[in-house]
Design a protein around this motif. Sequence first.
Motif, PDB file in Angstrom:
ATOM      1  N   GLN A   1      56.349  -1.798  12.323  1.00 38.15           N
ATOM      2  CA  GLN A   1      56.810  -0.567  11.675  1.00 38.15           C
ATOM      3  C   GLN A   1      55.680   0.056  10.854  1.00 38.15           C
ATOM      4  OE1 GLN A   1      59.543   1.201  12.216  1.00 38.15           O
ATOM      5  NE2 GLN A   1      58.696   2.727  10.838  1.00 38.15           N
ATOM      6  N   LEU A   2      54.890  -0.770  10.170  1.00 40.90           N
ATOM      7  CA  LEU A   2      53.746  -0.249   9.428  1.00 40.90           C
ATOM      8  C   LEU A   2      52.730   0.396  10.372  1.00 40.90           C
ATOM      9  CD1 LEU A   2      53.247  -3.148   6.850  1.00 40.90           C
ATOM     10  CD2 LEU A   2      54.101  -0.835   6.376  1.00 40.90           C
ATOM     11  N   ALA A   3      52.550  -0.189  11.562  1.00 39.67           N
ATOM     12  CA  ALA A   3      51.650   0.401  12.563  1.00 39.67           C
ATOM     13  C   ALA A   3      52.169   1.764  13.016  1.00 39.67           C
ATOM     14  CB  ALA A   3      51.490  -0.541  13.750  1.00 39.67           C
ATOM     15  N   ARG A   4      53.466   1.883  13.169  1.00 37.72           N
ATOM     16  CA  ARG A   4      54.053   3.182  13.542  1.00 37.72           C
ATOM     17  C   ARG A   4      53.771   4.233  12.478  1.00 37.72           C
ATOM     18  NH1 ARG A   4      58.977  -0.154  15.078  1.00 37.72           N
ATOM     19  NH2 ARG A   4      58.736  -0.439  17.323  1.00 37.72           N
ATOM     20  N   GLU A   5      53.870   3.823  11.221  1.00 44.35           N
ATOM     21  CA  GLU A   5      53.576   4.749  10.122  1.00 44.35           C
ATOM     22  C   GLU A   5      52.102   5.170  10.143  1.00 44.35           C
ATOM     23  OE1 GLU A   5      55.748   6.243   8.079  1.00 44.35           O
ATOM     24  OE2 GLU A   5      57.268   5.223   9.291  1.00 44.35           O
ATOM     25  N   ARG A   6      51.198   4.228  10.390  1.00 43.89           N
ATOM     26  CA  ARG A   6      49.773   4.568  10.488  1.00 43.89           C
ATOM     27  C   ARG A   6      49.543   5.534  11.645  1.00 43.89           C
ATOM     28  NH1 ARG A   6      49.391  -0.942   9.837  1.00 43.89           N
ATOM     29  NH2 ARG A   6      48.604  -1.274  11.951  1.00 43.89           N
ATOM     30  N   TYR A   7      50.199   5.262  12.761  1.00 44.42           N
ATOM     31  CA  TYR A   7      50.089   6.132  13.936  1.00 44.42           C
ATOM     32  C   TYR A   7      50.483   7.563  13.565  1.00 44.42           C
ATOM     33  CZ  TYR A   7      50.450   7.343  18.931  1.00 44.42           C
ATOM     34  OH  TYR A   7      50.279   7.893  20.168  1.00 44.42           O
ATOM     35  N   LYS A   8      51.612   7.702  12.876  1.00 46.34           N
ATOM     36  CA  LYS A   8      52.079   9.036  12.451  1.00 46.34           C
ATOM     37  C   LYS A   8      51.064   9.698  11.516  1.00 46.34           C
ATOM     38  CE  LYS A   8      56.981   7.852  12.569  1.00 46.34           C
ATOM     39  NZ  LYS A   8      58.157   7.584  11.738  1.00 46.34           N
TER      40      LYS A   8
END
Length: 150
Positions: free
Chosen positions: A125-132
Amino acid sequence: MTHATFYIIDETHLAADSDYQWHFACSQAALSYRQGHKVYLLADSKAQAEQIDEYLWQQDPDNFVPHNLIGEGPRGGSPVEIGWPGRRHSGRRGVLINLAQEAPNFAVTFSQVVDFVPCDEKLKQLARERYKQYRQAGIQLKTAAAPETP
């Protein structure tokens, strides 16, 4: 323009090597160095940065990568500089390898960003936030499967 690649790490990687993610990050730093790039490897913490520094010192002499922790080494840093959140890299560098849980606000100053999607759900989920965050900053994004061995 900045380009970022998110490498997807799965359970098989971790089963073979519990520190796979940062071992792979080190191999990416070595590859980038051999291609003539200056690299900033952003660890998640000072303790992790010190572990990475020690790991790089233990490599075979034929695979040595000139590196230093941020604030150490020559003025302007070595070709591979290792830092952690709250510290800023020295000088212009082409490649950012991010092991931190948050996207650094200076990622757009690099031509290439390497980041990771761990298999742990919270970290994913943290990776998804970084992606965004990268996408909102105008960084061109792609994903790739991490190789079997770093």
